[in-house]
Design a protein around this motif. Structure first.
Motif, PDB file in Angstrom:
ATOM      1  N   VAL A 105       0.835  -1.207   0.000  1.00  0.00           N
ATOM      2  CA  VAL A 105       0.000   0.000   0.000  1.00  0.00           C
ATOM      3  C   VAL A 105       0.870   1.257   0.000  1.00  0.00           C
ATOM      4  O   VAL A 105       2.038   1.221   0.382  1.00  0.00           O
ATOM      5  CB  VAL A 105      -0.946   0.062   1.228  1.00  0.00           C
ATOM      6  N   HIS A 106       0.259   2.332  -0.454  1.00  0.00           N
ATOM      7  CA  HIS A 106       0.886   3.660  -0.398  1.00  0.00           C
ATOM      8  C   HIS A 106      -0.083   4.602   0.288  1.00  0.00           C
ATOM      9  O   HIS A 106      -1.292   4.490   0.099  1.00  0.00           O
ATOM     10  CB  HIS A 106       1.130   4.195  -1.808  1.00  0.00           C
ATOM     11  N   LEU A 107       0.485   5.542   1.012  1.00  0.00           N
ATOM     12  CA  LEU A 107      -0.354   6.578   1.596  1.00  0.00           C
ATOM     13  C   LEU A 107      -0.783   7.515   0.467  1.00  0.00           C
ATOM     14  O   LEU A 107       0.058   8.041  -0.260  1.00  0.00           O
ATOM     15  CB  LEU A 107       0.463   7.345   2.640  1.00  0.00           C
ATOM     16  N   GLN A 108      -2.066   7.685   0.316  1.00  0.00           N
ATOM     17  CA  GLN A 108      -2.535   8.529  -0.788  1.00  0.00           C
ATOM     18  C   GLN A 108      -2.920   9.934  -0.327  1.00  0.00           C
ATOM     19  O   GLN A 108      -2.663  10.909  -0.990  1.00  0.00           O
ATOM     20  CB  GLN A 108      -3.740   7.874  -1.447  1.00  0.00           C
ATOM     21  N   GLU A 109      -3.564  10.007   0.839  1.00  0.00           N
ATOM     22  CA  GLU A 109      -4.016  11.318   1.297  1.00  0.00           C
ATOM     23  C   GLU A 109      -4.115  11.319   2.825  1.00  0.00           C
ATOM     24  O   GLU A 109      -4.548  10.339   3.416  1.00  0.00           O
ATOM     25  CB  GLU A 109      -5.406  11.592   0.697  1.00  0.00           C
ATOM     26  N   ILE A 110      -3.716  12.440   3.427  1.00  0.00           N
ATOM     27  CA  ILE A 110      -3.950  12.605   4.874  1.00  0.00           C
ATOM     28  C   ILE A 110      -5.106  13.584   5.002  1.00  0.00           C
ATOM     29  O   ILE A 110      -4.988  14.746   4.609  1.00  0.00           O
ATOM     30  CB  ILE A 110      -2.707  13.168   5.588  1.00  0.00           C
ATOM     31  N   LEU A 111      -6.212  13.115   5.501  1.00  0.00           N
ATOM     32  CA  LEU A 111      -7.378  14.000   5.594  1.00  0.00           C
ATOM     33  C   LEU A 111      -7.270  14.895   6.826  1.00  0.00           C
ATOM     34  O   LEU A 111      -7.545  16.070   6.777  1.00  0.00           O
ATOM     35  CB  LEU A 111      -8.669  13.175   5.645  1.00  0.00           C
ATOM     36  N   ARG A 112      -6.906  14.290   7.955  1.00  0.00           N
ATOM     37  CA  ARG A 112      -6.710  15.101   9.163  1.00  0.00           C
ATOM     38  C   ARG A 112      -5.917  14.314  10.204  1.00  0.00           C
ATOM     39  O   ARG A 112      -5.929  13.074  10.199  1.00  0.00           O
ATOM     40  CB  ARG A 112      -8.054  15.522   9.761  1.00  0.00           C
ATOM     41  N   VAL A 113      -5.203  15.046  11.026  1.00  0.00           N
ATOM     42  CA  VAL A 113      -4.498  14.432  12.153  1.00  0.00           C
ATOM     43  C   VAL A 113      -5.192  14.953  13.403  1.00  0.00           C
ATOM     44  O   VAL A 113      -5.445  16.147  13.528  1.00  0.00           O
ATOM     45  CB  VAL A 113      -3.004  14.835  12.144  1.00  0.00           C
ATOM     46  N   VAL A 114      -5.528  14.027  14.311  1.00  0.00           N
ATOM     47  CA  VAL A 114      -6.310  14.426  15.484  1.00  0.00           C
ATOM     48  C   VAL A 114      -5.374  14.718  16.650  1.00  0.00           C
ATOM     49  O   VAL A 114      -4.506  13.902  16.965  1.00  0.00           O
ATOM     50  CB  VAL A 114      -7.273  13.287  15.888  1.00  0.00           C
ATOM     51  N   ILE A 149      -2.725  10.031  15.738  1.00  0.00           N
ATOM     52  CA  ILE A 149      -3.917   9.375  15.201  1.00  0.00           C
ATOM     53  C   ILE A 149      -4.393  10.224  14.029  1.00  0.00           C
ATOM     54  O   ILE A 149      -4.465  11.451  14.148  1.00  0.00           O
ATOM     55  CB  ILE A 149      -5.008   9.289  16.277  1.00  0.00           C
ATOM     56  N   ALA A 150      -4.681   9.583  12.921  1.00  0.00           N
ATOM     57  CA  ALA A 150      -5.059  10.374  11.747  1.00  0.00           C
ATOM     58  C   ALA A 150      -6.089   9.646  10.907  1.00  0.00           C
ATOM     59  O   ALA A 150      -6.246   8.426  11.006  1.00  0.00           O
ATOM     60  CB  ALA A 150      -3.828  10.644  10.905  1.00  0.00           C
ATOM     61  N   GLU A 151      -6.759  10.436  10.097  1.00  0.00           N
ATOM     62  CA  GLU A 151      -7.671   9.845   9.123  1.00  0.00           C
ATOM     63  C   GLU A 151      -6.988   9.941   7.765  1.00  0.00           C
ATOM     64  O   GLU A 151      -6.572  11.033   7.359  1.00  0.00           O
ATOM     65  CB  GLU A 151      -8.984  10.613   9.129  1.00  0.00           C
ATOM     66  N   VAL A 152      -6.824   8.811   7.109  1.00  0.00           N
ATOM     67  CA  VAL A 152      -6.035   8.803   5.867  1.00  0.00           C
ATOM     68  C   VAL A 152      -6.691   7.911   4.809  1.00  0.00           C
ATOM     69  O   VAL A 152      -7.564   7.101   5.118  1.00  0.00           O
ATOM     70  CB  VAL A 152      -4.597   8.253   6.114  1.00  0.00           C
ATOM     71  N   ILE A 153      -6.212   8.083   3.574  1.00  0.00           N
ATOM     72  CA  ILE A 153      -6.618   7.154   2.509  1.00  0.00           C
ATOM     73  C   ILE A 153      -5.365   6.412   2.040  1.00  0.00           C
ATOM     74  O   ILE A 153      -4.335   7.029   1.773  1.00  0.00           O
ATOM     75  CB  ILE A 153      -7.254   7.913   1.326  1.00  0.00           C
ATOM     76  N   PHE A 154      -5.463   5.090   1.997  1.00  0.00           N
ATOM     77  CA  PHE A 154      -4.378   4.270   1.468  1.00  0.00           C
ATOM     78  C   PHE A 154      -4.773   3.733   0.098  1.00  0.00           C
ATOM     79  O   PHE A 154      -5.938   3.406  -0.134  1.00  0.00           O
ATOM     80  CB  PHE A 154      -4.116   3.051   2.366  1.00  0.00           C
ATOM     81  N   LYS A 155      -3.771   3.618  -0.759  1.00  0.00           N
ATOM     82  CA  LYS A 155      -3.970   3.023  -2.074  1.00  0.00           C
ATOM     83  C   LYS A 155      -3.362   1.631  -2.015  1.00  0.00           C
ATOM     84  O   LYS A 155      -2.264   1.454  -1.484  1.00  0.00           O
ATOM     85  CB  LYS A 155      -3.212   3.891  -3.092  1.00  0.00           C
ATOM     86  N   VAL A 156      -4.077   0.658  -2.547  1.00  0.00           N
ATOM     87  CA  VAL A 156      -3.609  -0.732  -2.464  1.00  0.00           C
ATOM     88  C   VAL A 156      -3.149  -1.195  -3.832  1.00  0.00           C
ATOM     89  O   VAL A 156      -3.754  -0.838  -4.843  1.00  0.00           O
ATOM     90  CB  VAL A 156      -4.759  -1.675  -2.043  1.00  0.00           C
TER      91      VAL A 156
END
Ligand code: GDP
Length: 619
Positions: free
Chosen positions: A344-353, A371-378
């Motif tokens: 996987v690759h990190l695609q986007e960091i939406l927010r870090v809490v 802790i963060a909300e992210v999108i991973f690409k597989v």
């Protein structure tokens, strides 16, 4: 009911360092009479001999180290019992180890005790741990305000901490069942009430634990059987794995993901079983045999036809990062999903809490303990469950440099499901197994089969390199075959044009054909522009073990200069529509296994690089 028949409940005890977790654990063991004979006395004596003051944590450490010596199956868990049930404590020897266990699901606890030192008050970790509990969906929570002796059993001070912490937890959606003033060291309100103060009338820790409800819903969830291995005994293939949730029965129609192969369960095999099993439920490790022989692999997830995981190639998640190195873009990570591994690759960091005040920030990477909300690409397609629907399979772990570096929970609400890519229209198909196997062919050929999937712009050099590579491989006695855009479009795919839909179908057919060639022991070189990542992802998912993405790199300007077939000129003049690089996009692969830069290397050098790649990966 005898004690061996009693139910088990898994709990975690969390809190800032030195707030008294080990002390409480030692106490719980002692006060419930769960210690091995003579253990307590021995440790007390040892302390006396060394002139040290006794600490309950010594007892806990001793228990822990005995467990670690491997007497029990799972060294991270220790037990104590009440009249009602046995409690399994997911122990936390070191802070990091503990967080790791929690987030990876190694510790799927049903309830938690959050500890706060009354004298120190709420610390950063008190908040972080509360946040993790809410993230993991643990709703049965006791707050223990410890060291009540150190604040002189003062009710007002207790209430102040209680109110502040309850407010924080409320914002996370956690409403603790009890908030209990305790002295873990002296035993106040652990197993018995206290003679030191009378203003608190609620339950002790043990009473509060016994009030928790057992939440064993895993059998009621949809079936998820995770394949661990496939064993071949004489003519039978036994697919071994664990039923994570739901139930599986003989005669069930099942589907494997991500391969999307269907089958019917012929038998359920249980190691050392004396009776015949027709059904197996969540938590059991079993083997199954199928009515038809199909080829399946470790990592696949079995479900029933009507309740499938989504097949996706990117996913939204909440992640807790534990890695020493930060989580960053442009790096390939290994994701463990059940027993499967994906790149996987990190695609986007939406927010870090920021767990301290629950605010959110924008960041370009994720540091340890964030802790963060992210999108991973597989890479390829993987089967995903939403954590809120299946807490067992809706989570994943990220590995960096062979260490678990993070874990998270999956949100599939916005995920595109690619399962339809796999749909087989004809009914009543059965897979024929070859008499001569792939392994036989490897032995004869002296090399493995596989797919070198060349992707790149028109005129980037795909066909030239495919031809030159094939010549070199032939000289080295390596079987290979080229599937080229032009020859396939004249035959098998003559009905397809260049719309996005037709391009996807073109790639789908080529991937299926390439897989057959690879299975026959050949190295297939495919030379297709294959401009869209999703199509290449699909091609990889058709034959994940065979597939190698080879990016033939040259930018549009270089290709326009070369233009051997005059196509760029025609496209510029509007005579060709949907021409990649001119009137249609080319998505540069993020997951190339090998990059061949034809703009900056001679053909000879590119071929050498490719031959070396083949020798490294196929010998
Ligand atoms: P952990 O890091 O959370 O496991 O904390 P420990 O259990 O090791 O406790 C840290 C220190 O606090 C030890 O010295 C304990 O003796 C002390 N401690 C724990 N509980 C109490 C308590 O109720 N009262 C007092 N006065 N000290 C306590």
């Amino acid at each position: 009911m005898t004690s061996t028949q009693k139910e088990n409940m898994k709990i975690v005890i969390v809190g800032h360092v030195d707030h008294g977790k080990s002390t409480l654990i030692g106490r719980l063991f002692h006060d419930t009479g769960s210690l091995p004979e003579g253990k307590f006395e021995k440790i007390k004596n040892d302390c006396q001999k060394r002139g040290m003051e006794f600490e309950w944590s010594f007892l806990t450490d001793a228990l822990q180290s005995e467990r670690n010596q491997g007497v029990t199956i799972d060294s991270s868990q220790i037990f104590f019992k009440t009249a009602k049930r046995n409690y399994v404590i997911i122990d936390a020897p070191g802070h990091q180890e503990f967080l790791k266990n929690m987030i990876t699901g190694a510790t799927a606890s049903e309830a938690a005790i959050l500890m706060i030192d009354a004298n120190e008050g709420i610390k950063e970790n008190s908040k972080k741990h509360g946040y993790l509990l809410s993230l993991l969906g643990i709703k049965q929570v006791i707050v223990a305000i410890n060291k009540i002796d150190l604040i002189g059993f003062n009710e007002a001070k207790f209430n102040q901490i209680k109110d502040e912490y309850l407010q924080y937890l409320k914002n996370l959606g956690i409403v603790p069942q009890q908030v209990i003033p305790i002295s873990a060291r002296d035993g106040d309100f652990i197993a018995t009430k206290s003679t030191n103060f009378s203003w608190y009338q609620g339950p002790t820790i043990l009473e509060a634990l016994d009030l928790f409800q057992k939440q064993d819903e895993t059998e009621k969830l949809p079936l998820r059987f995770v394949v661990q291995d496939v064993y071949k005994f004489d003519e039978r293939r036994i697919i071994a794995g664990r039923v994570e949730t739901g139930q599986i029965a003989v005669g069930d129609k099942i589907i494997f993901s991500p391969s999307n192969k269907e089958a019917v369960v012929k038998s359920i095999e249980m190691f050392g079983a004396t009776k015949i099993w027709n059904k197996a439920g969540a938590g059991l490790s079993i083997g199954i045999t199928l009515q038809d022989q199909i080829f399946v692999e470790r990592g696949e997830v079995v479900s029933h036809l009507e309740n499938l995981p989504k097949l996706g190639n990117e996913f939204l998640s909440k992640i807790f990062w534990l890695g020493e190195k930060k989580l960053e873009f442009s790096k390939a990570y290994k994701m463990k999903l059940g027993t499967a591994e994906y790149v996987v690759h990190l695609q986007e960091i939406l927010r870090v809490v920021d767990t301290n005040n629950l605010t959110e920030q924008k960041q370009n990477s994720i540091q340890r303990n964030q802790i963060a909300e992210v999108i991973f690409k597989v890479r390829g397609l993987a089967p995903f469950d939403d954590f809120t629907q299946n807490p067992k399979t809706g989570r994943f772990v990220i590995v960096d440099d062979f260490e678990i570096a993070g874990g998270g929970i999956i949100n599939t609400s916005t995920m595109r499901d690619y399962r339809h890519f796999h749909e087989v229209k004809s009914q009543n198909l059965s897979s024929e197994e070859q008499q001569i196997t792939y392994l036989d062919r490897i032995k004869i050929n002296g090399h493995k089969g596989g797919i070198l999937w060349f992707t790149g712009l028109s005129a980037s050099g795909k066909s030239t390199l495919a031809r030159e590579l094939q010549r070199e491989l032939f000289k080295a006695g390596i079987q290979s075959y080229i599937l080229d855009g032009d020859n396939i479009r004249k035959g098998l795919n003559s009905d397809l044009g260049f719309s996005q839909q037709d391009r996807s179908e073109n790639i789908r057919r080529v991937a299926e054909v390439a897989k057959l060639f690879a299975d026959s022991g050949q190295i297939v070189i495919t030379a297709f522009i294959s401009p869209y990542q999703k199509d290449r992802d699909f091609a990889r998912s058709v034959a994940p073990n065979f597939f190698h993405n080879i990016y033939i790199k040259a930018d549009v300007e270089d290709c326009k200069k070369r233009d051997p077939k005059g196509l760029y000129k025609k496209a510029a003049a509007g005579q060709i529509t949907n021409f990649t690089g001119v009137s249609d996009i080319y998505e540069v692969p993020f997951d190339a296994d090998c990059v061949i830069d034809t703009a900056n290397c001679s053909i000879e050098d590119c071929v050498i690089k490719l031959v070396e790649y083949v020798h490294r990966n196929f010998k």
